[in-house]
Enzyme design. Structure first.
Site, mmCIF file in Angstrom:
data_model
loop_
_atom_site.group_PDB
_atom_site.id
_atom_site.type_symbol
_atom_site.label_atom_id
_atom_site.label_comp_id
_atom_site.label_asym_id
_atom_site.label_seq_id
_atom_site.Cartn_x
_atom_site.Cartn_y
_atom_site.Cartn_z
ATOM 1 N N SER A 76 0.852 -1.192 0.000
ATOM 2 C CA SER A 76 0.000 0.000 0.000
ATOM 3 C C SER A 76 0.882 1.234 0.000
ATOM 4 O O SER A 76 1.667 1.454 0.934
ATOM 5 C CB SER A 76 -0.889 0.013 1.241
ATOM 6 N N HIS A 85 -1.446 -1.364 -4.123
ATOM 7 C CA HIS A 85 -2.684 -0.952 -3.451
ATOM 8 C C HIS A 85 -2.672 0.569 -3.267
ATOM 9 O O HIS A 85 -1.734 1.133 -2.689
ATOM 10 C CB HIS A 85 -2.752 -1.665 -2.098
ATOM 11 N N ASP A 98 -4.751 3.725 -1.781
ATOM 12 C CA ASP A 98 -5.801 4.102 -0.829
ATOM 13 C C ASP A 98 -6.331 5.498 -1.135
ATOM 14 O O ASP A 98 -5.599 6.482 -1.040
ATOM 15 C CB ASP A 98 -5.251 4.055 0.598
ATOM 16 N N MET A 154 -8.945 8.377 -0.155
ATOM 17 C CA MET A 154 -9.760 8.841 0.984
ATOM 18 C C MET A 154 -10.259 10.258 0.719
ATOM 19 O O MET A 154 -9.527 11.081 0.169
ATOM 20 C CB MET A 154 -8.917 8.832 2.259
ATOM 21 N N HIS A 196 -8.552 1.270 -3.746
ATOM 22 C CA HIS A 196 -9.459 1.053 -2.621
ATOM 23 C C HIS A 196 -10.134 2.392 -2.334
ATOM 24 O O HIS A 196 -9.515 3.295 -1.755
ATOM 25 C CB HIS A 196 -8.613 0.546 -1.434
ATOM 26 N N MET A 231 -12.203 4.714 -0.403
ATOM 27 C CA MET A 231 -12.812 5.000 0.904
ATOM 28 C C MET A 231 -13.466 6.367 0.784
ATOM 29 O O MET A 231 -13.016 7.359 1.384
ATOM 30 C CB MET A 231 -11.735 4.969 1.993
ATOM 31 N N MET A 263 -11.530 -5.523 5.925
ATOM 32 C CA MET A 263 -10.698 -4.561 6.657
ATOM 33 C C MET A 263 -10.358 -5.124 8.032
ATOM 34 O O MET A 263 -11.247 -5.536 8.788
ATOM 35 C CB MET A 263 -11.429 -3.228 6.844
ATOM 36 N N GLY A 267 -8.792 4.564 7.227
ATOM 37 C CA GLY A 267 -8.500 5.989 7.365
ATOM 38 C C GLY A 267 -7.027 6.290 7.564
ATOM 39 O O GLY A 267 -6.565 7.362 7.170
ATOM 40 N N PHE A 268 -6.300 5.350 8.133
ATOM 41 C CA PHE A 268 -4.901 5.621 8.451
ATOM 42 C C PHE A 268 -4.056 4.362 8.305
ATOM 43 O O PHE A 268 -4.557 3.257 8.556
ATOM 44 C CB PHE A 268 -4.767 6.146 9.892
ATOM 45 N N ASP A 326 -6.729 -6.121 4.695
ATOM 46 C CA ASP A 326 -6.072 -4.803 4.689
ATOM 47 C C ASP A 326 -6.090 -4.205 6.088
ATOM 48 O O ASP A 326 -7.157 -3.957 6.653
ATOM 49 C CB ASP A 326 -6.843 -3.906 3.710
ATOM 50 N N GLY A 327 -4.895 -3.958 6.612
ATOM 51 C CA GLY A 327 -4.785 -3.244 7.874
ATOM 52 C C GLY A 327 -4.004 -4.012 8.933
ATOM 53 O O GLY A 327 -4.417 -5.099 9.341
ATOM 54 N N GLY A 328 -2.852 -3.472 9.314
ATOM 55 C CA GLY A 328 -2.069 -4.084 10.385
ATOM 56 C C GLY A 328 -1.426 -5.415 10.004
ATOM 57 O O GLY A 328 -1.105 -6.212 10.883
ATOM 58 N N GLY A 357 1.072 -1.700 4.220
ATOM 59 C CA GLY A 357 1.645 -0.373 4.033
ATOM 60 C C GLY A 357 2.842 -0.166 4.923
ATOM 61 O O GLY A 357 3.995 -0.164 4.484
HETATM 62 C C1 DX5 Z 1 -6.241 1.960 5.801
HETATM 63 C C2 DX5 Z 1 -5.842 1.577 4.402
HETATM 64 C C3 DX5 Z 1 -4.770 0.585 4.319
HETATM 65 C C4 DX5 Z 1 -3.455 1.018 4.899
HETATM 66 C C5 DX5 Z 1 -2.863 -0.193 5.515
HETATM 67 O O1 DX5 Z 1 -7.374 2.737 5.761
HETATM 68 O O2 DX5 Z 1 -6.950 1.049 3.699
HETATM 69 O O3 DX5 Z 1 -4.577 0.125 2.990
HETATM 70 O O4 DX5 Z 1 -2.551 1.513 3.960
HETATM 71 O O5 DX5 Z 1 -1.758 0.222 6.181
HETATM 72 P P1 DX5 Z 1 -1.026 -0.696 7.244
HETATM 73 O O6 DX5 Z 1 -0.525 -1.896 6.488
HETATM 74 O O7 DX5 Z 1 0.058 0.190 7.712
HETATM 75 O O8 DX5 Z 1 -2.019 -1.042 8.289
HETATM 76 ZN ZN ZN Z 2 -6.536 0.023 1.711
#
Ligand code: DX5
Ligand code: ZN
Length: 253
Positions: A36, A61, A63, A65, A94, A96, A165, A170-171, A203-205, A225
């Site tokens: 990402s 990927h 993102d 927003m 993606h 959002m 997710m 968002g972050f 996606d996420g963490g 990411g």
């Molecule tokens: C969060 C995004 C993710 C983000 C993941 O809203 O959709 O794609 O980049 O980042 P990490 O891998 O750092 O959680």
């Molecule tokens: Zn994403």
């Protein structure tokens, strides 16, 4: 073991399975890494994308927003258009954002190969998914951590992938929410039961600690990411993550 044609085959040995995982990574059940760019250095985006690709990233990927659906603002079609010129990898956008129908044509025209929309943002989800496909992109649907997977039952036959997710969107750099893992497992079960072909993305963490759990549950496209671009070398970060993911596929039952 059952192959895509539904025929029974004997389980390949360990070395063959690793080879299969690397060489035919688009097959259902096998893993791909989707770095990402949210955590990348935007001043050197092309180099960062290339570095992640060199480490085994096979999907980029992106993102998007809007400051409304999520409390953050990122990028739009112009950046997708620029990325399109510097990589041949699929661009996984993606969205959002609220009212995604208004922007889907622009993202597709800019070069997005995959476009995903949030179930929570779409009043007419069926229409929106068909809109994505009508523009020649693969259509994905996304659910937030608090959204049950059952809300997708009526669209699973018209999506190319489902994105689960594992943080609230968002972050980047947030902590993985383990309670979403059962949704990945359930989506994999439904796919087999209903003989559908969607792929499962998470996606996420996602990092070296969490990647094994999601892969064993059935995730195939791993967005990362912070774990790729946060610190250190994106190439070796991607390699380590993909190695851990590929090893976890061998432990799937
Ligand atoms: C969060 C995004 C993710 C983000 C993941 O809203 O959709 O794609 O980049 O980042 P990490 O891998 O750092 O959680
Ligand atoms: Zn994403």
């Amino acid at each position: 073991m059952t192959n895509r044609a539904g025929k029974t085959a004997s389980a390949p040995n360990l070395r063959v399975r690793i080879f299969l995982a690397i060489s035919t990574s688009r097959e259902p059940g096998l893993v791909e890494l989707a770095p990402s760019i949210l955590s990348a250095d935007f001043g050197h985006l092309a180099e960062q994308v290339q570095a992640a690709a060199n480490g085994g990233g096979t999907v980029i990927h992106v993102d998007v927003m809007d400051g409304h659906f999520v409390p953050n603002i990122t990028i739009g079609p112009p950046v997708v258009r620029s990325l399109r010129k510097v990589t041949d990898l699929p661009l996984d956008c993606h969205l959002m954002i609220e009212n995604p129908d208004q922007y889907i044509p622009d993202f597709a025209e800019a070069g997005a190969d995959w476009i995903s929309v949030h179930q929570e943002a779409c009043r007419h989800l069926n229409r929106t998914l068909h809109l994505i496909r009508s523009h020649g992109a693969q259509a994905g649907v996304v659910i937030n951590p608090a959204t049950p997977e059952q809300t997708l039952s009526e669209v699973l036959d018209i999506v190319d992938y489902v994105l689960v997710m594992s943080v609230n969107p968002g972050f980047g750099g947030q902590k993985f929410i383990p309670s979403v893992v059962h949704k990945i497992r359930r989506l994999a079960e439904w796919r087999a039961q209903r003989r559908l072909g969607y792929r499962i993305e998470v996606d996420g963490g996602i990092d070296l600690e969490t990647v094994g759990e999601v892969v064993r549950a059935g995730a195939e496209i791993l967005v990362a990411g912070n774990a790729v671009f946060g610190s250190g070398d994106p190439t070796s970060n991607a390699q380590k993550l993909l190695k851990a993911a590929t090893e976890a596929t061998l432990l799937k039952v």
